[in-house]
Motif scaffolding. Sequence first.
Motif, PDB file in Angstrom:
ATOM      1  N   ARG A   9      -0.234   5.089   0.899  1.00 17.78           N
ATOM      2  CA  ARG A   9      -0.100   5.825   2.041  1.00 17.78           C
ATOM      3  C   ARG A   9       0.596   7.085   1.842  1.00 17.78           C
ATOM      4  O   ARG A   9       0.329   8.017   2.678  1.00 17.78           O
ATOM      5  CB  ARG A   9       1.211   4.800   2.738  1.00 17.78           C
ATOM      6  N   ASN A  30       0.862  -1.223  -0.089  1.00 15.62           N
ATOM      7  CA  ASN A  30      -0.103  -0.191  -0.047  1.00 15.62           C
ATOM      8  C   ASN A  30       0.919   1.215   0.128  1.00 15.62           C
ATOM      9  O   ASN A  30       0.569   2.253   0.441  1.00 15.62           O
ATOM     10  CB  ASN A  30      -0.842  -0.061   1.244  1.00 15.62           C
ATOM     11  N   ILE A  44      -6.509   0.783   2.626  1.00 14.46           N
ATOM     12  CA  ILE A  44      -7.395   1.450   2.931  1.00 14.46           C
ATOM     13  C   ILE A  44      -8.846   0.728   2.843  1.00 14.46           C
ATOM     14  O   ILE A  44      -9.517   0.744   3.494  1.00 14.46           O
ATOM     15  CB  ILE A  44      -7.646   2.681   1.874  1.00 14.46           C
ATOM     16  N   SER A  84      -2.705   3.055   7.863  1.00 21.72           N
ATOM     17  CA  SER A  84      -2.083   3.067   6.274  1.00 21.72           C
ATOM     18  C   SER A  84      -0.449   3.089   6.657  1.00 21.72           C
ATOM     19  O   SER A  84       0.079   2.192   5.782  1.00 21.72           O
ATOM     20  CB  SER A  84      -2.396   4.344   5.614  1.00 21.72           C
TER      21      SER A  84
END
Lengths: 265, 256
Positions: free
Chosen positions: A21, A17, B124, B118
Amino acid sequence: MAQGLAARIYTIIPENNRLERIWLLAKTDFKIQYSSSALGVIWAFVYPLMRILIYYVVFSFVFAKDIPNYGFYIFSGIMIWMYFQEATKGGLKVIRSKRYLLENIRFNKLDVYYSSILTNLIGFLVNISVFLAMMIITGLPITWKLIYYPIFIINLMMLCLGISLILSTINVYLKDISQLWELVLLLMFWINPIFFAKQKIFNMFPALLYANPLAGIIINSRDVIMYGKDPDWFLVGYNYVLAGSILAIGVWSFNKFFHKAIEKI
Amino acid sequence: MSEDNVVIRLENVSKTFTIRDKVSGNLLKKSWAFASGGNKRRIEAVKNINLEVKKGEFLGIVGANGCGKSTLIHLMTGVYKPDKGGTASIDGTYIRLSLGLGFNGQLTARENIYLNGSVMGVKISELNKNFRKIIEFAELQKFVNTKLKYFSRGMRARLAFAVAVHAEADIILMDEFFGGVGDERFKARSDEIFQKAFVNGRTIVHVSHNMRTIKQYADRVVLLHEGECRGIGSPDEILDLYRETIKVRRLSMREE
């Protein structure tokens, strides 16, 4: 050797991610900047416009308008400048402002720098769209040369990232760097072709065009967005090499000194 | 993950800080102190620690104030680098929980949850799924969109703990996290989590003055005294030792 290289490439390609982020960090910071004021994000539009209006009024008196479309001349230079100023000042503070994350959670610490650079990009993009809208309203021609503009945005981001990392490292040993950097910024503000015609500065001090990494970016980006001219490709190449070297030094010093930086805060 | 299931490994870890004291007196004295380094002092916060924490273990750390407990946590997480000759490694995602830190007061509970999650590596889309659970666990349903600066310490603690639990950090490091906050109900719920943590194979490092929790849940306890490791062992053993060191210390302070 091959393994080390693979590992290095792996850190460049975002895992799970990471992009998400960095973007979330940037977005959140942008919100924080304006969240405490009554007008909120509207300030992101109002503030640069007011600033340009003030400069325009003042400098039109001083320089008797020897540059055509002087308002746009200032605007095109100052939006680069504001990005540079805000991004480097923000980068200098980032270890302190993101301490609450850096100290407590395991993640790639460079991400807070990427996000800091991105936060200011949001404001920069707002300025660019206002600039283009005003060109359309006043009937100045926008040419296809505009497609070169992202070249200078990327160059500017590399430069700001590199400088932020170097300043953070210096900050470990020299607490006064934020005051000193304010002075450097003040000097740079006046030796860059933001208000003056570029000939005025560089005929007198030709070395400044190359000694200062921002001058080429301002000149070329202005040619592209305002005058519809091709950029000076030699200058583009030179500025990329310069920004790349600064970034390389920044990443190296950050990796070496990051631990000390967080210990001393 | 290494084969022997060790998630935190400290070998010959020491940490020395060099600090400068403020010099009183005239400018001459001050500049001389600055140039000569006469006001510099070396503080050995942690001395030669060897420690391995296994996956799923609950490690307690006890010791008097200023004995180097927090420094040790920072060394474990790699935020501090050990002095030359020592190595520290940690394997897996972690979150360090301590009071007053960890959140941004300018952001709402919702924003803080997403940001922290995160940064810890949770997508998310996953946070969307877990969001309600986190809020319910923290019992903050009425304060989702309230800025953290208006939260009490207990509310912050609940939120931090809820995020840590639901973001599924492999390792949770608690630095006097429950010191004086959290009512009995919250304590009971965190106890529940401590028990579940074993099932999930999560590792907990718990710095605390709360002997009850340490006694009940810790597999092993480390006693720190003035930066040195005075003992590693079962809770009963080490807590007895701890009481003795405190007694000795009180006596020696009285003699001074």
